[in-house]
Design an enzyme around this catalytic site. Sequence first.
Site, PDB file in Angstrom:
ATOM      1  N   LYS A  19       9.181  13.188  29.451  1.00 53.31           N
ATOM      2  CA  LYS A  19       9.708  12.227  30.434  1.00 53.31           C
ATOM      3  C   LYS A  19       9.329  12.652  31.855  1.00 53.31           C
ATOM      4  CE  LYS A  19      13.233  11.544  32.859  1.00 53.31           C
ATOM      5  NZ  LYS A  19      14.551  11.819  33.377  1.00 53.31           N
ATOM      6  N   ASP A  64      13.846   7.018  30.054  1.00 50.03           N
ATOM      7  CA  ASP A  64      15.157   7.661  30.077  1.00 50.03           C
ATOM      8  C   ASP A  64      16.164   6.667  29.511  1.00 50.03           C
ATOM      9  OD1 ASP A  64      15.532   5.747  31.995  1.00 50.03           O
ATOM     10  OD2 ASP A  64      16.110   7.117  33.593  1.00 50.03           O
TER      11      ASP A  64
END
Length: 217
Positions: free
Chosen positions: A128, A146
Site C-alpha cells: 500500500k 486502504d
Amino acid sequence: MTDPGKYFTAIKKHFGTEKLTELYHTNEFTLTVAVALPAQATDKHVNTVTPKLFAVADTPEKMLALGEAGLKEIIKSISFFNNKAKNIIRMCLVLVGHGPIKHAGGWKFPEKYHNRDELMTLPGIGQKTANVVTSILWGAPNIGVDTHVFRLAHRFGWAFDVDNTPEKVERKLLSIIPEKYLDVANHLMVMHGRYICKAQKPDCANCPVKKLCEWNK
Ligand code: SF4
C-alpha cells in the site's frame, strides 16, 4: 456500470484540490515516512507529529543521527510506534548505503527505487505504501487500497464479493479507471471515504456522486 471517470470528475470538483495527499511532507524521503506511519493511525494525527520530526530529520542521514530512541520519542503517540521506528531506521540504513543524495528540490530516491517492486524491498515499505508513493512521486499506475478505497470500490459497484482482498480490488480498479485519473485515484477515494462516504454513516445527501452511486440506488 457508470464510467468511473465521471466519479473522479465530480469528486475532484467537490474537494477542489490538486494535492495528491493530505500528509505533510517536504521531499521524497519525508513523503515515504509519512505514508508509512498511518497504519492504524489517522493522517490527521500523523500530521500533528511529522512537522516536528521532519524539522530535525528530513533525510535518512539526519534520521539516523536522531536515532531510534529519538525517533520513538517523537512518534510515540502513533500506534505501533516501536515497530514503525525500527523499520524507518532500517530503511535509512539501506538508503545511506547509496551515499549522500542531494538535489536542488530536496532529498530524492535513487532511480532504481522508482518502481513499486524495488521500493518494497526497503524495510517497512508494504504494497500500500509503495503504491501510494510511486503514484504520487512518479505518476505510476498503482492504486493504494486502504480501508476507504476498498469500501468505496464496492459501494460504487466497481468491485464485488469475489474481490475480497486489497490486491484483487487494486487489479479491478486498474482495469476500469481511466489512465488520466490513476495518479489521483487513491487520494480522491480516500478524501471521499474519509469525509463523505464514511463507513458507518455515509453522507448521501451531500454526496457529489449520489446520482451515479450503485449503493445509493
Ligand atoms: S451516495 Fe452515499 S453511498 Fe453512494 S458514494 Fe455517496 S455517500 Fe457513498
